[in-house]
Design a protein around this motif. Sequence first.
Motif, mmCIF file in Angstrom:
data_model
loop_
_atom_site.group_PDB
_atom_site.id
_atom_site.type_symbol
_atom_site.label_atom_id
_atom_site.label_comp_id
_atom_site.label_asym_id
_atom_site.label_seq_id
_atom_site.Cartn_x
_atom_site.Cartn_y
_atom_site.Cartn_z
ATOM 1 N N LEU A 1 -8.736 -1.029 -3.861
ATOM 2 C CA LEU A 1 -8.033 -0.277 -2.816
ATOM 3 C C LEU A 1 -7.315 -1.204 -1.846
ATOM 4 O O LEU A 1 -6.191 -0.919 -1.414
ATOM 5 C CB LEU A 1 -9.017 0.611 -2.054
ATOM 6 C CG LEU A 1 -9.511 1.842 -2.816
ATOM 7 C CD1 LEU A 1 -10.586 2.557 -2.004
ATOM 8 C CD2 LEU A 1 -8.369 2.775 -3.129
ATOM 9 N N GLY A 2 -7.932 -2.316 -1.489
ATOM 10 C CA GLY A 2 -7.285 -3.273 -0.600
ATOM 11 C C GLY A 2 -6.045 -3.884 -1.228
ATOM 12 O O GLY A 2 -5.016 -4.060 -0.573
ATOM 13 N N THR A 3 -6.136 -4.204 -2.515
ATOM 14 C CA THR A 3 -4.991 -4.761 -3.227
ATOM 15 C C THR A 3 -3.856 -3.756 -3.294
ATOM 16 O O THR A 3 -2.695 -4.100 -3.034
ATOM 17 C CB THR A 3 -5.407 -5.181 -4.653
ATOM 18 O OG1 THR A 3 -6.484 -6.121 -4.558
ATOM 19 C CG2 THR A 3 -4.250 -5.799 -5.403
ATOM 20 N N LEU A 4 -4.180 -2.518 -3.633
ATOM 21 C CA LEU A 4 -3.141 -1.480 -3.691
ATOM 22 C C LEU A 4 -2.515 -1.231 -2.328
ATOM 23 O O LEU A 4 -1.296 -1.047 -2.224
ATOM 24 C CB LEU A 4 -3.730 -0.184 -4.251
ATOM 25 C CG LEU A 4 -4.064 -0.194 -5.734
ATOM 26 C CD1 LEU A 4 -4.753 1.101 -6.133
ATOM 27 C CD2 LEU A 4 -2.831 -0.422 -6.575
ATOM 28 N N ALA A 5 -3.319 -1.231 -1.278
ATOM 29 C CA ALA A 5 -2.777 -1.037 0.071
ATOM 30 C C ALA A 5 -1.852 -2.188 0.446
ATOM 31 O O ALA A 5 -0.798 -1.972 1.059
ATOM 32 C CB ALA A 5 -3.913 -0.905 1.079
ATOM 33 N N GLY A 6 -2.217 -3.406 0.083
ATOM 34 C CA GLY A 6 -1.365 -4.565 0.368
ATOM 35 C C GLY A 6 -0.040 -4.488 -0.372
ATOM 36 O O GLY A 6 1.021 -4.745 0.208
ATOM 37 N N ILE A 7 -0.090 -4.129 -1.656
ATOM 38 C CA ILE A 7 1.139 -3.985 -2.444
ATOM 39 C C ILE A 7 2.010 -2.882 -1.854
ATOM 40 O O ILE A 7 3.225 -3.029 -1.720
ATOM 41 C CB ILE A 7 0.801 -3.706 -3.923
ATOM 42 C CG1 ILE A 7 0.156 -4.945 -4.549
ATOM 43 C CG2 ILE A 7 2.039 -3.289 -4.706
ATOM 44 C CD1 ILE A 7 -0.431 -4.696 -5.932
ATOM 45 N N TRP A 8 1.385 -1.758 -1.489
ATOM 46 C CA TRP A 8 2.125 -0.634 -0.911
ATOM 47 C C TRP A 8 2.810 -1.047 0.392
ATOM 48 O O TRP A 8 3.973 -0.721 0.631
ATOM 49 C CB TRP A 8 1.159 0.520 -0.662
ATOM 50 C CG TRP A 8 1.778 1.698 -0.003
ATOM 51 C CD1 TRP A 8 2.641 2.595 -0.539
ATOM 52 C CD2 TRP A 8 1.583 2.105 1.353
ATOM 53 N NE1 TRP A 8 2.977 3.536 0.396
ATOM 54 C CE2 TRP A 8 2.348 3.255 1.555
ATOM 55 C CE3 TRP A 8 0.822 1.591 2.396
ATOM 56 C CZ2 TRP A 8 2.371 3.912 2.777
ATOM 57 C CZ3 TRP A 8 0.852 2.249 3.612
ATOM 58 C CH2 TRP A 8 1.624 3.392 3.787
ATOM 59 N N LEU A 9 2.103 -1.809 1.223
ATOM 60 C CA LEU A 9 2.677 -2.262 2.485
ATOM 61 C C LEU A 9 3.860 -3.195 2.256
ATOM 62 O O LEU A 9 4.905 -3.052 2.899
ATOM 63 C CB LEU A 9 1.608 -2.957 3.320
ATOM 64 C CG LEU A 9 2.013 -3.425 4.708
ATOM 65 C CD1 LEU A 9 2.375 -2.216 5.572
ATOM 66 C CD2 LEU A 9 0.885 -4.198 5.343
ATOM 67 N N VAL A 10 3.733 -4.132 1.324
ATOM 68 C CA VAL A 10 4.832 -5.056 1.015
ATOM 69 C C VAL A 10 6.047 -4.289 0.497
ATOM 70 O O VAL A 10 7.188 -4.556 0.905
ATOM 71 C CB VAL A 10 4.376 -6.127 0.004
ATOM 72 C CG1 VAL A 10 5.548 -6.899 -0.549
ATOM 73 C CG2 VAL A 10 3.367 -7.060 0.648
#
Length: 67
Positions: free
Chosen positions: A9-18
């Motif tokens: 979830l943290g990885t997906l949130a980071g990708i989404w933010l970028v």
Amino acid sequence: MERLAYVILGTLAGIWLVLMIAGMVVAWPVGILGLLGMFAVGLLLVKVLKERMSNKEDDHYDKNVEK
């Protein structure tokens, strides 16, 4: 198992933010409003976290009050 879910979830949130920031940069004249809004939310999040970390009363209740 739970830790893996948090990492995903943290990885997906980071990708989404970028990707969201990249999209706002592409739409530059209008996208600046979104970037400013994200910056303001980030500042408020930092303020809340800083207040929570330095609040001794909350720490007292976390350690001494039974749930």
